[in-house]
Design a protein around this motif. Structure first.
Motif, PDB file in Angstrom:
ATOM      1  N   ASP A 233      23.191 -15.894  -1.903  1.00  0.00           N
ATOM      2  CA  ASP A 233      22.276 -14.598  -2.313  1.00  0.00           C
ATOM      3  C   ASP A 233      23.008 -13.467  -2.991  1.00  0.00           C
ATOM      4  OD1 ASP A 233      23.713 -12.866  -0.574  1.00  0.00           O
ATOM      5  OD2 ASP A 233      22.639 -13.794   1.173  1.00  0.00           O
ATOM      6  N   GLY A 234      22.047 -12.636  -3.343  1.00  0.00           N
ATOM      7  CA  GLY A 234      22.495 -11.667  -4.106  1.00  0.00           C
ATOM      8  C   GLY A 234      23.740 -10.569  -3.703  1.00  0.00           C
ATOM      9  N   HIS A 235      23.311 -10.476  -2.398  1.00  0.00           N
ATOM     10  CA  HIS A 235      24.653  -9.630  -1.664  1.00  0.00           C
ATOM     11  C   HIS A 235      25.979 -10.326  -1.506  1.00  0.00           C
ATOM     12  CE1 HIS A 235      25.969  -6.607   1.072  1.00  0.00           C
ATOM     13  NE2 HIS A 235      26.458  -7.701   1.787  1.00  0.00           N
ATOM     14  N   GLU A 236      25.755 -11.554  -1.285  1.00  0.00           N
ATOM     15  CA  GLU A 236      26.870 -12.445  -1.424  1.00  0.00           C
ATOM     16  C   GLU A 236      27.615 -12.401  -2.752  1.00  0.00           C
ATOM     17  OE1 GLU A 236      28.888 -16.579   0.211  1.00  0.00           O
ATOM     18  OE2 GLU A 236      26.547 -16.243   0.288  1.00  0.00           O
ATOM     19  N   ALA A 237      26.631 -12.488  -3.841  1.00  0.00           N
ATOM     20  CA  ALA A 237      27.127 -12.587  -4.910  1.00  0.00           C
ATOM     21  C   ALA A 237      27.863 -11.158  -5.427  1.00  0.00           C
ATOM     22  CB  ALA A 237      26.102 -12.830  -6.080  1.00  0.00           C
ATOM     23  N   LEU A 238      27.354 -10.150  -5.144  1.00  0.00           N
ATOM     24  CA  LEU A 238      27.817  -8.650  -5.583  1.00  0.00           C
ATOM     25  C   LEU A 238      29.233  -8.502  -4.919  1.00  0.00           C
ATOM     26  CD1 LEU A 238      27.032  -6.606  -7.294  1.00  0.00           C
ATOM     27  CD2 LEU A 238      25.960  -5.339  -5.276  1.00  0.00           C
TER      28      LEU A 238
ATOM     29  N   LEU B 200      19.179  -8.356  -1.910  1.00  0.00           N
ATOM     30  CA  LEU B 200      19.154  -8.380  -3.417  1.00  0.00           C
ATOM     31  C   LEU B 200      18.906  -9.747  -4.055  1.00  0.00           C
ATOM     32  CD1 LEU B 200      22.651  -6.902  -3.695  1.00  0.00           C
ATOM     33  CD2 LEU B 200      20.799  -6.098  -4.568  1.00  0.00           C
ATOM     34  N   ASN B 201      17.809  -9.804  -4.613  1.00  0.00           N
ATOM     35  CA  ASN B 201      17.283 -11.305  -5.464  1.00  0.00           C
ATOM     36  C   ASN B 201      18.151 -11.096  -6.636  1.00  0.00           C
ATOM     37  OD1 ASN B 201      16.228  -9.643  -7.144  1.00  0.00           O
ATOM     38  ND2 ASN B 201      14.349  -9.845  -6.322  1.00  0.00           N
ATOM     39  N   GLY B 202      17.999 -12.051  -7.548  1.00  0.00           N
ATOM     40  CA  GLY B 202      18.822 -12.180  -8.677  1.00  0.00           C
ATOM     41  C   GLY B 202      18.735 -11.393  -9.599  1.00  0.00           C
TER      42      GLY B 202
ATOM     43  N   VAL C 254      21.967  -8.644 -10.743  1.00  0.00           N
ATOM     44  CA  VAL C 254      22.132  -8.561 -12.108  1.00  0.00           C
ATOM     45  C   VAL C 254      22.443  -6.931 -12.389  1.00  0.00           C
ATOM     46  CG1 VAL C 254      21.932  -8.797 -14.678  1.00  0.00           C
ATOM     47  CG2 VAL C 254      21.599 -10.746 -12.954  1.00  0.00           C
ATOM     48  N   ARG C 255      21.301  -6.433 -11.971  1.00  0.00           N
ATOM     49  CA  ARG C 255      21.322  -4.898 -12.225  1.00  0.00           C
ATOM     50  C   ARG C 255      22.590  -4.154 -11.718  1.00  0.00           C
ATOM     51  NH1 ARG C 255      14.964  -3.239 -11.262  1.00  0.00           N
ATOM     52  NH2 ARG C 255      14.386  -3.830 -13.485  1.00  0.00           N
ATOM     53  N   CYS C 256      22.916  -4.581 -10.408  1.00  0.00           N
ATOM     54  CA  CYS C 256      24.185  -3.934  -9.612  1.00  0.00           C
ATOM     55  C   CYS C 256      25.289  -4.315 -10.519  1.00  0.00           C
ATOM     56  CB  CYS C 256      24.174  -4.457  -8.355  1.00  0.00           C
ATOM     57  SG  CYS C 256      22.728  -3.799  -7.361  1.00  0.00           S
ATOM     58  N   ILE C 257      25.363  -5.557 -10.937  1.00  0.00           N
ATOM     59  CA  ILE C 257      26.705  -6.081 -11.650  1.00  0.00           C
ATOM     60  C   ILE C 257      26.707  -5.155 -13.018  1.00  0.00           C
ATOM     61  CG2 ILE C 257      27.613  -7.734 -13.377  1.00  0.00           C
ATOM     62  CD1 ILE C 257      26.463  -9.768 -10.950  1.00  0.00           C
ATOM     63  N   ARG C 258      25.654  -5.020 -13.649  1.00  0.00           N
ATOM     64  CA  ARG C 258      25.661  -4.273 -14.988  1.00  0.00           C
ATOM     65  C   ARG C 258      26.005  -2.575 -14.647  1.00  0.00           C
ATOM     66  NH1 ARG C 258      26.871  -8.378 -17.619  1.00  0.00           N
ATOM     67  NH2 ARG C 258      25.133  -9.563 -18.530  1.00  0.00           N
ATOM     68  N   ALA C 259      25.739  -2.083 -13.479  1.00  0.00           N
ATOM     69  CA  ALA C 259      25.703  -0.912 -13.116  1.00  0.00           C
ATOM     70  C   ALA C 259      27.162  -0.609 -12.844  1.00  0.00           C
ATOM     71  CB  ALA C 259      24.788  -0.387 -12.042  1.00  0.00           C
ATOM     72  N   HIS C 260      27.776  -1.651 -12.231  1.00  0.00           N
ATOM     73  CA  HIS C 260      29.279  -1.463 -11.603  1.00  0.00           C
ATOM     74  C   HIS C 260      30.038  -1.791 -13.157  1.00  0.00           C
ATOM     75  CE1 HIS C 260      33.068  -2.655  -9.839  1.00  0.00           C
ATOM     76  NE2 HIS C 260      32.491  -2.222  -8.655  1.00  0.00           N
ATOM     77  N   GLU C 261      29.608  -2.570 -13.736  1.00  0.00           N
ATOM     78  CA  GLU C 261      30.408  -2.461 -15.105  1.00  0.00           C
ATOM     79  C   GLU C 261      30.564  -1.390 -15.833  1.00  0.00           C
ATOM     80  OE1 GLU C 261      29.695  -7.395 -16.555  1.00  0.00           O
ATOM     81  OE2 GLU C 261      28.266  -6.003 -17.189  1.00  0.00           O
TER      82      GLU C 261
ATOM     83  N   GLU D 210      10.489  -8.212 -18.642  1.00  0.00           N
ATOM     84  CA  GLU D 210       9.569  -7.513 -17.931  1.00  0.00           C
ATOM     85  C   GLU D 210      10.458  -6.857 -16.751  1.00  0.00           C
ATOM     86  OE1 GLU D 210       6.587  -8.886 -14.281  1.00  0.00           O
ATOM     87  OE2 GLU D 210       6.409  -9.765 -16.272  1.00  0.00           O
ATOM     88  N   MET D 211      11.624  -7.559 -16.366  1.00  0.00           N
ATOM     89  CA  MET D 211      12.456  -6.948 -15.378  1.00  0.00           C
ATOM     90  C   MET D 211      13.618  -6.139 -15.728  1.00  0.00           C
ATOM     91  SD  MET D 211      11.329  -7.835 -12.346  1.00  0.00           S
ATOM     92  CE  MET D 211       9.610  -8.220 -12.698  1.00  0.00           C
ATOM     93  N   ASP D 212      13.736  -5.999 -17.126  1.00  0.00           N
ATOM     94  CA  ASP D 212      14.391  -5.117 -17.754  1.00  0.00           C
ATOM     95  C   ASP D 212      16.093  -5.433 -17.407  1.00  0.00           C
ATOM     96  OD1 ASP D 212      15.085  -3.022 -19.329  1.00  0.00           O
ATOM     97  OD2 ASP D 212      15.610  -1.609 -17.922  1.00  0.00           O
ATOM     98  N   MET D 213      16.219  -6.812 -17.417  1.00  0.00           N
ATOM     99  CA  MET D 213      17.502  -7.248 -17.117  1.00  0.00           C
ATOM    100  C   MET D 213      18.228  -7.689 -18.563  1.00  0.00           C
ATOM    101  SD  MET D 213      17.055 -10.270 -14.250  1.00  0.00           S
ATOM    102  CE  MET D 213      15.668 -11.200 -14.964  1.00  0.00           C
ATOM    103  N   THR D 214      19.509  -6.951 -18.257  1.00  0.00           N
ATOM    104  CA  THR D 214      20.373  -7.663 -19.516  1.00  0.00           C
ATOM    105  C   THR D 214      21.194  -9.038 -19.345  1.00  0.00           C
ATOM    106  OG1 THR D 214      20.706  -5.348 -19.921  1.00  0.00           O
ATOM    107  CG2 THR D 214      22.403  -6.736 -21.021  1.00  0.00           C
ATOM    108  N   VAL D 215      20.685  -9.913 -19.750  1.00  0.00           N
ATOM    109  CA  VAL D 215      21.293 -11.385 -19.582  1.00  0.00           C
ATOM    110  C   VAL D 215      21.340 -12.069 -20.882  1.00  0.00           C
ATOM    111  CG1 VAL D 215      20.105 -11.699 -17.287  1.00  0.00           C
ATOM    112  CG2 VAL D 215      18.958 -12.619 -19.365  1.00  0.00           C
TER     113      VAL D 215
END
Length: 131
Positions: free
Chosen positions: A34-39, A65-67, A71-78, A104-109
């Motif tokens: 899940d997203g929490h474990e990924a973070l 935390l979904n996918g 990703v938003r959390c990862i980008r913010a942490h970076e 639509e989700m404003d993801m940077t992938v």
């Protein structure tokens, strides 16, 4: 030669194992359901100074935390950590129009893989981002 580090995130056990088995031929693989474990894995990697070279992230996962949120959390942490080279993120999902969904989700992938996927598609992503 630097060992590649890869994070595979998917709530489906079979998908996570299939992706991991292909990725393990190219480096060290951490997995999360899940997203929490990924973070948690991501933050630990940053703290250890051995950053991920690639993150493969499912979009639809249970929990807080979904996918796309992960990703938003990862980008913010970076950004807050001063990481100048963002980790490549490949979204994996059964959504048929992943680029539109990500926009639509404003993801940077960096790329998308639609389920069901082929091993050749995974290899294409590996070649593009790890070598």
């Amino acid at each position: 030669m630097k060992i590649k580090r890869i994070l595979v995130v998917d709530d489906q056990d079979v998908a996570r194992k299939v992706i991991s088995s292909v990725m393990e031929k190219h480096g060290h693989v951490d997995t999360a359901a899940d997203g929490h474990e990924a973070l948690k894995h991501y933050v630990t990697a940053v703290e250890d100074g051995w950053l991920y070279d690639l993150v493969c992230m499912d979009i639809t996962m249970p929990g807080l935390l979904n996918g796309y949120q992960a990703v938003r959390c990862i980008r913010a942490h970076e950004e807050t950590s001063g990481i100048t080279k963002p980790v490549p993120v490949v979204m994996i999902s059964s959504h048929t129009d992943l680029p539109a969904f990500a926009k639509e989700m404003d993801m940077t992938v960096d790329d998308y893989i639609t389920k069901p996927f082929s091993q050749s598609r995974l290899e294409e992503v590996i070649q593009r981002f790890l070598y």
